[in-house]
Motif scaffolding. Structure first.
Motif, PDB file in Angstrom:
ATOM      1  N   ALA A 195      48.404  40.935   2.842  1.00 46.17           N
ATOM      2  CA  ALA A 195      48.464  39.428   2.864  1.00 46.17           C
ATOM      3  C   ALA A 195      48.465  38.941   4.617  1.00 46.17           C
ATOM      4  O   ALA A 195      47.821  37.970   4.646  1.00 46.17           O
ATOM      5  N   THR A 196      49.354  39.551   5.463  1.00 46.55           N
ATOM      6  CA  THR A 196      49.325  39.283   6.833  1.00 46.55           C
ATOM      7  C   THR A 196      48.020  39.560   7.350  1.00 46.55           C
ATOM      8  O   THR A 196      47.261  38.923   8.059  1.00 46.55           O
ATOM      9  N   SER A 197      47.388  40.938   6.895  1.00 42.43           N
ATOM     10  CA  SER A 197      46.061  41.134   7.689  1.00 42.43           C
ATOM     11  C   SER A 197      45.043  40.323   7.324  1.00 42.43           C
ATOM     12  O   SER A 197      44.151  39.965   8.088  1.00 42.43           O
ATOM     13  N   ASN A 198      44.994  39.964   6.151  1.00 42.83           N
ATOM     14  CA  ASN A 198      43.729  39.064   5.614  1.00 42.83           C
ATOM     15  C   ASN A 198      43.919  37.866   5.713  1.00 42.83           C
ATOM     16  O   ASN A 198      42.582  37.148   6.310  1.00 42.83           O
ATOM     17  N   THR A 199      44.935  37.418   6.050  1.00 43.92           N
ATOM     18  CA  THR A 199      45.106  35.962   6.818  1.00 43.92           C
ATOM     19  C   THR A 199      44.922  35.746   8.307  1.00 43.92           C
ATOM     20  O   THR A 199      43.954  34.886   8.843  1.00 43.92           O
ATOM     21  N   LEU A 200      45.472  36.648   8.819  1.00 40.04           N
ATOM     22  CA  LEU A 200      45.117  36.891  10.376  1.00 40.04           C
ATOM     23  C   LEU A 200      43.579  37.104  10.785  1.00 40.04           C
ATOM     24  O   LEU A 200      43.151  36.199  11.557  1.00 40.04           O
ATOM     25  N   MET A 201      43.035  38.026   9.944  1.00 33.22           N
ATOM     26  CA  MET A 201      41.537  38.158  10.204  1.00 33.22           C
ATOM     27  C   MET A 201      40.573  37.079   9.662  1.00 33.22           C
ATOM     28  O   MET A 201      39.751  36.741  10.370  1.00 33.22           O
ATOM     29  N   ALA A 202      41.120  36.296   8.623  1.00 33.29           N
ATOM     30  CA  ALA A 202      40.308  35.182   8.267  1.00 33.29           C
ATOM     31  C   ALA A 202      40.609  34.179   9.483  1.00 33.29           C
ATOM     32  O   ALA A 202      39.570  33.267   9.674  1.00 33.29           O
ATOM     33  N   ALA A 203      41.639  34.107  10.092  1.00 33.74           N
ATOM     34  CA  ALA A 203      41.785  32.926  11.257  1.00 33.74           C
ATOM     35  C   ALA A 203      41.084  33.518  12.220  1.00 33.74           C
ATOM     36  O   ALA A 203      40.153  32.394  12.902  1.00 33.74           O
ATOM     37  N   LEU A 204      40.744  34.720  12.537  1.00 35.08           N
ATOM     38  CA  LEU A 204      39.820  35.085  13.635  1.00 35.08           C
ATOM     39  C   LEU A 204      38.283  34.810  13.247  1.00 35.08           C
ATOM     40  O   LEU A 204      37.461  34.443  14.116  1.00 35.08           O
ATOM     41  N   LEU A 205      38.121  34.899  11.913  1.00 31.84           N
ATOM     42  CA  LEU A 205      36.672  34.611  11.392  1.00 31.84           C
ATOM     43  C   LEU A 205      36.380  33.108  11.671  1.00 31.84           C
ATOM     44  O   LEU A 205      35.274  32.809  12.192  1.00 31.84           O
ATOM     45  N   VAL A 206      37.265  32.233  11.380  1.00 31.30           N
ATOM     46  CA  VAL A 206      37.072  30.886  11.567  1.00 31.30           C
ATOM     47  C   VAL A 206      36.978  30.667  13.133  1.00 31.30           C
ATOM     48  O   VAL A 206      36.074  29.961  13.544  1.00 31.30           O
ATOM     49  N   HIS A 207      37.794  31.103  13.932  1.00 26.91           N
ATOM     50  CA  HIS A 207      37.474  31.133  15.427  1.00 26.91           C
ATOM     51  C   HIS A 207      36.095  31.535  15.974  1.00 26.91           C
ATOM     52  O   HIS A 207      35.335  30.805  16.632  1.00 26.91           O
ATOM     53  N   ASP A 208      35.453  32.481  15.546  1.00 23.35           N
ATOM     54  CA  ASP A 208      34.300  33.090  15.569  1.00 23.35           C
ATOM     55  C   ASP A 208      33.176  32.195  15.423  1.00 23.35           C
ATOM     56  O   ASP A 208      32.165  32.085  15.985  1.00 23.35           O
ATOM     57  N   LEU A 209      33.438  31.387  14.279  1.00 21.40           N
ATOM     58  CA  LEU A 209      32.545  30.549  13.744  1.00 21.40           C
ATOM     59  C   LEU A 209      32.289  29.551  14.528  1.00 21.40           C
ATOM     60  O   LEU A 209      31.334  28.527  14.003  1.00 21.40           O
ATOM     61  N   ARG A 210      33.566  29.096  15.158  1.00 21.28           N
ATOM     62  CA  ARG A 210      33.445  27.539  15.799  1.00 21.28           C
ATOM     63  C   ARG A 210      33.442  27.616  17.253  1.00 21.28           C
ATOM     64  O   ARG A 210      33.237  26.777  17.713  1.00 21.28           O
ATOM     65  N   VAL A 211      33.526  29.057  17.705  1.00 23.90           N
ATOM     66  CA  VAL A 211      33.626  28.791  19.258  1.00 23.90           C
ATOM     67  C   VAL A 211      32.396  30.055  19.535  1.00 23.90           C
ATOM     68  O   VAL A 211      32.514  31.325  19.107  1.00 23.90           O
ATOM     69  N   ALA A 212      31.566  29.651  20.249  1.00 24.96           N
ATOM     70  CA  ALA A 212      30.482  30.321  20.812  1.00 24.96           C
ATOM     71  C   ALA A 212      30.939  31.696  21.480  1.00 24.96           C
ATOM     72  O   ALA A 212      31.660  31.331  22.374  1.00 24.96           O
TER      73      ALA A 212
END
Length: 475
Positions: free
Chosen positions: A414-431
């Motif tokens: 649960a910690t890993s997949n939420t942390l990595m999902a947040a990093l995905l959001v960052h990558d899709l919003r910050v070039a």
């Protein structure tokens, strides 16, 4: 198209395919390494050194690194089959194995408007989350860039919904995938996983209970039955055709896992799908999770943290000499040479086998090649995690239980997949900034769990960690 068609190797041997592709990948950049692979007589035992060499050959030479990735993918696509035709011909052709329609499920809950990450029985948000990110950085568990990326998402909670994007989650039921987190945040997903009642039940329940929108492929049948889900291996052309009709920018995320050679076949099916979608829909973005148990090039600051840990006094330092003598030098080897910049962290784990390493390397090659072609890519190193697939291997389960003795933190799913999902959001919003070498793209925002900064070479501590972890598991 044959009804029995599936993504397959040209022969029954995944070993033969891996050797061919790895040799082709190195043929231009490292001809000696390529010949060594072709002459290898015990692949299962010695594949580790060849996978490491395929990383080292690109250090300091961006052209070589790009050639390795592009030539490896080219070889793999030429090799793999779908029924009686090549993989690329099958996915771009007009023959369909299965036609799908779309079932849309809209969740009943309100979307979460604040980033929070579950951790050890709590849900961390606000200042508590910032403090935990800082502890992880100080302890060498995640990179500073990973912490900064998560905090940027925390400061921009409106990003969490990924408005305008549709995230195609290949392997929606996977423990490490972002499906649950994205739905909590109100995002729109395509949930693609096997047409099995248990898998589709989980996919449907999450979509119903949470806040987002899920599009699920369903078969067009004549008897009124509703058969959800799709098999990437046997229904690839139909999936590709169906995804072409989904609205919004697609973010194709590969979170598939399977045992043995099936994992390689899934990676190749996903790669063919990625290539097809980017060609047909050029705004498509790609997403991957890199396994920490691979070979990576590591920045000088992480090397320094490792060397500082090696020099500190402690029980392992006192036992280091006797253990190394007793093991013939195999145990507790120093991780990096003093002053190495960059260093090479070789965390390949023999217990996971060559198919796992090959499947994950294909994904890294696609990320490297696609970035060079201008495609938006999110690939982040995830921490070692107590997933079901890992814990069913008793040796790995024991090693994970003892890993904390060597500065490595094993995360709950649960910690890993939420942390990595947040990093995905960052990558899709910050070039992503332009970086000189592909390894620097892979090192950015890495949540390696301490494997990069540990005092000892990971494989030289693995056996001892397993011995120490057996007692913990029994307890």
């Amino acid at each position: 198209m044959n009804d029995a068609a599936t993504v397959s190797f040209p022969s029954e041997s995944s070993t033969s395919a891996a050797r061919t592709v790895m040799a082709d990948a190195l043929r231009k950049a490292d001809p000696v390494g390529s010949r060594a692979i072709e002459n290898e007589t015990n692949w299962r035992r010695h594949y580790l050194e060849h996978f490491r060499r395929a990383v080292e050959a690109g250090i300091g030479d961006p052209a070589a690194a790009h050639a390795i990735a592009a030539d490896g993918l080219r070889s793999a696509h030429a090799l793999m089959r779908f029924g009686e035709v090549g993989l690329d011909e099958a996915i771009s052709g007009t023959a369909l194995t299965q036609a799908f329609h779309t079932r849309t499920i809209r969740g009943a809950a309100a979307p979460e408007t604040e980033l929070s990450i579950p951790y050890r029985g709590e849900r961390l948000a606000g200042a508590d989350l910032v403090a935990q990110l800082e502890r992880w950085v100080t302890d060498g568990i995640i990179t500073r860039s990973a912490a900064d990326a998560v905090q940027t998402v925390q400061d921009n909670p409106d990003w969490l919904r990924l408005e305008g994007d549709t995230v195609v989650v290949l392997g929606a039921g996977a423990e490490m995938g972002p499906y649950r987190a994205l739905l909590r945040w109100g995002a729109t997903c395509v949930a693609l996983d096997l047409p099995r009642d248990d898998v589709q039940g989980r996919v449907r329940d999450l979509a119903t209970e949470l806040a987002g929108t899920a599009h699920v492929p369903a078969r067009i049948v004549t008897n009124g039955a509703d058969d959800s889900g799709a098999d990437l291996l046997t229904e690839l052309p139909g999936i590709a055709h169906w995804l072409g009709g989904i609205e919004g920018r697609l973010v194709l995320g590969n979170y598939c896992y399977a045992d043995g050679g099936t994992h390689v076949r899934l990676s190749m099916a996903a790669d063919a799908l990625a290539e097809h979608l980017v060609r047909e829909r050029p705004d498509t973005a790609l997403a991957f999770l890199a396994t920490p148990t691979d070979t990576f090039v590591v920045p000088g600051e992480d090397v320094q943290l490792s060397n500082d840990a090696y020099g500190r006094r402690g029980a392992s330092r006192l036992l280091r000499g006797p253990l190394r003598v007793a093991s013939g030098g195999r145990l507790l080897q120093r991780h990096y040479a003093p002053g190495a910049d960059p260093g090479v962290c070789d965390s390949l784990v023999p217990q996971q086998g060559p198919n796992y390493a090959f499947a994950k390397r294909l994904q890294r090659w696609r990320a490297t090649t696609s970035r060079a072609e201008g495609t938006p890519v999110s690939l982040n190193v995830a921490p070692a995690t107590r997933t079901r697939s890992v814990l069913k291997n008793k040796a790995l389960a024991a090693a994970y239980a003892g890993a904390h003795r060597f500065g490595v933190e094993i995360f709950d799913p649960a910690t890993s997949n939420t942390l990595m999902a947040a990093l995905l959001v960052h990558d899709l919003r910050v070039a992503a900034p332009a970086r000189p070498e592909p390894w620097q793209d892979e090192a950015a925002s890495a949540a390696h769990g301490g494997l990069w900064t540990a005092a000892y070479d990971p494989r030289s501590a693995l056996g001892l960690a397993a011995v120490l972890g057996i007692g913990a598991l029994r307890g």
